[in-house]
Scaffold this motif. Structure first.
Motif, PDB file in Angstrom:
ATOM      1  N   LYS A  59      12.788   2.381  10.000  1.00 43.09           N
ATOM      2  CA  LYS A  59      13.656   3.316   9.266  1.00 43.09           C
ATOM      3  C   LYS A  59      13.774   2.888   7.801  1.00 43.09           C
ATOM      4  N   ALA A  60      13.966   1.600   7.558  1.00 43.71           N
ATOM      5  CA  ALA A  60      14.053   1.097   6.184  1.00 43.71           C
ATOM      6  C   ALA A  60      12.731   1.307   5.449  1.00 43.71           C
ATOM      7  N   LEU A  61      11.624   1.040   6.142  1.00 45.99           N
ATOM      8  CA  LEU A  61      10.310   1.246   5.517  1.00 45.99           C
ATOM      9  C   LEU A  61      10.088   2.711   5.172  1.00 45.99           C
ATOM     10  N   GLN A  62      10.496   3.605   6.063  1.00 45.34           N
ATOM     11  CA  GLN A  62      10.337   5.034   5.782  1.00 45.34           C
ATOM     12  C   GLN A  62      11.173   5.452   4.577  1.00 45.34           C
ATOM     13  N   GLU A  63      12.354   4.892   4.453  1.00 49.57           N
ATOM     14  CA  GLU A  63      13.191   5.202   3.295  1.00 49.57           C
ATOM     15  C   GLU A  63      12.527   4.729   2.000  1.00 49.57           C
ATOM     16  N   ALA A  64      11.697   3.699   2.106  1.00 52.67           N
ATOM     17  CA  ALA A  64      10.983   3.169   0.941  1.00 52.67           C
ATOM     18  C   ALA A  64       9.631   3.853   0.732  1.00 52.67           C
ATOM     19  N   GLY A  65       9.320   4.865   1.558  1.00 53.81           N
ATOM     20  CA  GLY A  65       8.063   5.590   1.398  1.00 53.81           C
ATOM     21  C   GLY A  65       6.904   4.989   2.161  1.00 53.81           C
ATOM     22  N   SER A  66       7.194   4.242   3.199  1.00 49.99           N
ATOM     23  CA  SER A  66       6.180   3.541   3.974  1.00 49.99           C
ATOM     24  C   SER A  66       6.468   3.751   5.461  1.00 49.99           C
ATOM     25  N   SER A  67       5.922   2.884   6.300  1.00 47.88           N
ATOM     26  CA  SER A  67       6.234   2.884   7.728  1.00 47.88           C
ATOM     27  C   SER A  67       5.806   1.552   8.320  1.00 47.88           C
ATOM     28  N   ILE A  68       6.156   1.356   9.568  1.00 42.03           N
ATOM     29  CA  ILE A  68       5.785   0.125  10.269  1.00 42.03           C
ATOM     30  C   ILE A  68       4.265  -0.066  10.278  1.00 42.03           C
ATOM     31  N   LYS A  69       3.518   1.036  10.203  1.00 39.74           N
ATOM     32  CA  LYS A  69       2.050   0.969  10.210  1.00 39.74           C
ATOM     33  C   LYS A  69       1.492   0.295   8.974  1.00 39.74           C
ATOM     34  N   ASP A  70       2.279   0.191   7.912  1.00 37.00           N
ATOM     35  CA  ASP A  70       1.839  -0.464   6.676  1.00 37.00           C
ATOM     36  C   ASP A  70       2.167  -1.959   6.653  1.00 37.00           C
ATOM     37  N   THR A  71       2.642  -2.510   7.768  1.00 40.83           N
ATOM     38  CA  THR A  71       3.013  -3.930   7.831  1.00 40.83           C
ATOM     39  C   THR A  71       1.787  -4.811   7.617  1.00 40.83           C
ATOM     40  N   VAL A  72       1.920  -5.771   6.698  1.00 43.92           N
ATOM     41  CA  VAL A  72       0.846  -6.738   6.451  1.00 43.92           C
ATOM     42  C   VAL A  72       1.246  -8.154   6.880  1.00 43.92           C
ATOM     43  N   ARG A  73       2.546  -8.370   7.088  1.00 44.13           N
ATOM     44  CA  ARG A  73       3.029  -9.687   7.524  1.00 44.13           C
ATOM     45  C   ARG A  73       4.280  -9.494   8.352  1.00 44.13           C
ATOM     46  N   GLY A 113      24.784 -13.924  21.039  1.00 44.63           N
ATOM     47  CA  GLY A 113      24.102 -12.800  21.676  1.00 44.63           C
ATOM     48  C   GLY A 113      22.767 -12.438  21.040  1.00 44.63           C
ATOM     49  N   MET A 114      22.519 -12.943  19.843  1.00 47.33           N
ATOM     50  CA  MET A 114      21.254 -12.655  19.152  1.00 47.33           C
ATOM     51  C   MET A 114      20.141 -13.504  19.743  1.00 47.33           C
ATOM     52  N   LYS A 115      19.032 -12.841  20.074  1.00 46.20           N
ATOM     53  CA  LYS A 115      17.906 -13.560  20.663  1.00 46.20           C
ATOM     54  C   LYS A 115      16.662 -13.511  19.797  1.00 46.20           C
ATOM     55  N   ILE A 116      16.629 -12.553  18.855  1.00 47.54           N
ATOM     56  CA  ILE A 116      15.462 -12.412  17.990  1.00 47.54           C
ATOM     57  C   ILE A 116      15.874 -11.834  16.649  1.00 47.54           C
ATOM     58  N   GLU A 117      15.147 -12.230  15.630  1.00 45.82           N
ATOM     59  CA  GLU A 117      15.262 -11.648  14.301  1.00 45.82           C
ATOM     60  C   GLU A 117      13.832 -11.470  13.808  1.00 45.82           C
ATOM     61  N   ILE A 118      13.567 -10.321  13.198  1.00 46.59           N
ATOM     62  CA  ILE A 118      12.209  -9.999  12.754  1.00 46.59           C
ATOM     63  C   ILE A 118      12.259  -9.613  11.285  1.00 46.59           C
ATOM     64  N   GLU A 119      11.319 -10.151  10.499  1.00 51.19           N
ATOM     65  CA  GLU A 119      11.191  -9.714   9.112  1.00 51.19           C
ATOM     66  C   GLU A 119       9.746  -9.305   8.867  1.00 51.19           C
ATOM     67  N   VAL A 120       9.552  -8.330   8.011  1.00 48.73           N
ATOM     68  CA  VAL A 120       8.202  -7.877   7.702  1.00 48.73           C
ATOM     69  C   VAL A 120       8.015  -7.687   6.204  1.00 48.73           C
ATOM     70  N   THR A 121       6.767  -7.708   5.822  1.00 46.67           N
ATOM     71  CA  THR A 121       6.332  -7.296   4.493  1.00 46.67           C
ATOM     72  C   THR A 121       5.328  -6.181   4.719  1.00 46.67           C
ATOM     73  N   ALA A 122       5.483  -5.093   3.981  1.00 51.41           N
ATOM     74  CA  ALA A 122       4.576  -3.956   4.113  1.00 51.41           C
ATOM     75  C   ALA A 122       4.044  -3.586   2.733  1.00 51.41           C
ATOM     76  N   ARG A 123       2.853  -3.007   2.715  1.00 45.97           N
ATOM     77  CA  ARG A 123       2.259  -2.488   1.478  1.00 45.97           C
ATOM     78  C   ARG A 123       1.946  -1.024   1.694  1.00 45.97           C
ATOM     79  N   ILE A 124       2.476  -0.178   0.839  1.00 40.40           N
ATOM     80  CA  ILE A 124       2.222   1.255   0.960  1.00 40.40           C
ATOM     81  C   ILE A 124       0.727   1.493   0.893  1.00 40.40           C
ATOM     82  N   GLY A 125       0.234   2.234   1.875  1.00 45.59           N
ATOM     83  CA  GLY A 125      -1.196   2.536   1.955  1.00 45.59           C
ATOM     84  C   GLY A 125      -1.997   1.562   2.789  1.00 45.59           C
TER      85      GLY A 125
END
Length: 131
Positions: A59-73, A113-125
């Motif tokens: 959702k955050a990536l889409q707001e930035a003009g990207s998507s999970i599919k643009d994840t590079v890291r 209660g937290m079991k996981i935290e995930i961070e990503v870097t994405a590049r548009i395109g």
């Protein structure tokens, strides 16, 4: 151009961070836990937490003009080594064709209660160059 994206999480204001920051064609998404914003609860299952985190990230990536599919890291912070197989089962289907660079660390989470935290870097395109 710098764009800051917020999900409205109280942690963002308290800790002083943005859910994501877009700088030119790169989006940096902060570590995201599995909180379910629809029910305002933290699921018990690490798989559900991982899926929720990825939905919040997308959702955050889409707001930035990207998507999970643009994840590079992607970096996974997992609260217990025994949860790794369940994490892989939840995130593998999302990233199996994207194949970003990845790291997984076993860490102590800030809330019990937290079991996981995930961070990503994405590049548009980036999605158009995955093969």
């Amino acid at each position: 151009m710098v764009q800051r994206i917020s999900t409205g999480s109280p942690f963002e204001a308290t800790f002083g961070y943005s859910r994501a920051v877009r700088h030119e064609d790169t989006i940096y998404v902060s570590g995201t836990t599995g909180y379910d914003y629809a029910s305002m609860t933290m699921p018990e299952s690490v798989g559900e937490q991982a899926r929720n985190a990825l939905a919040t990230i997308d959702k955050a990536l889409q707001e930035a003009g990207s998507s999970i599919k643009d994840t590079v890291r992607v970096v996974y912070y997992v609260g217990d080594r025994a949860l790794v197989n369940d994490v892989v089962a939840a995130v593998g289907p999302v990233f199996k064709d994207i194949r970003p660079a990845a790291s997984m660390l076993i860490v102590q989470m800030i809330e019990p209660g937290m079991k996981i935290e995930i961070e990503v870097t994405a590049r548009i395109g980036a999605a158009s160059s995955h093969s």
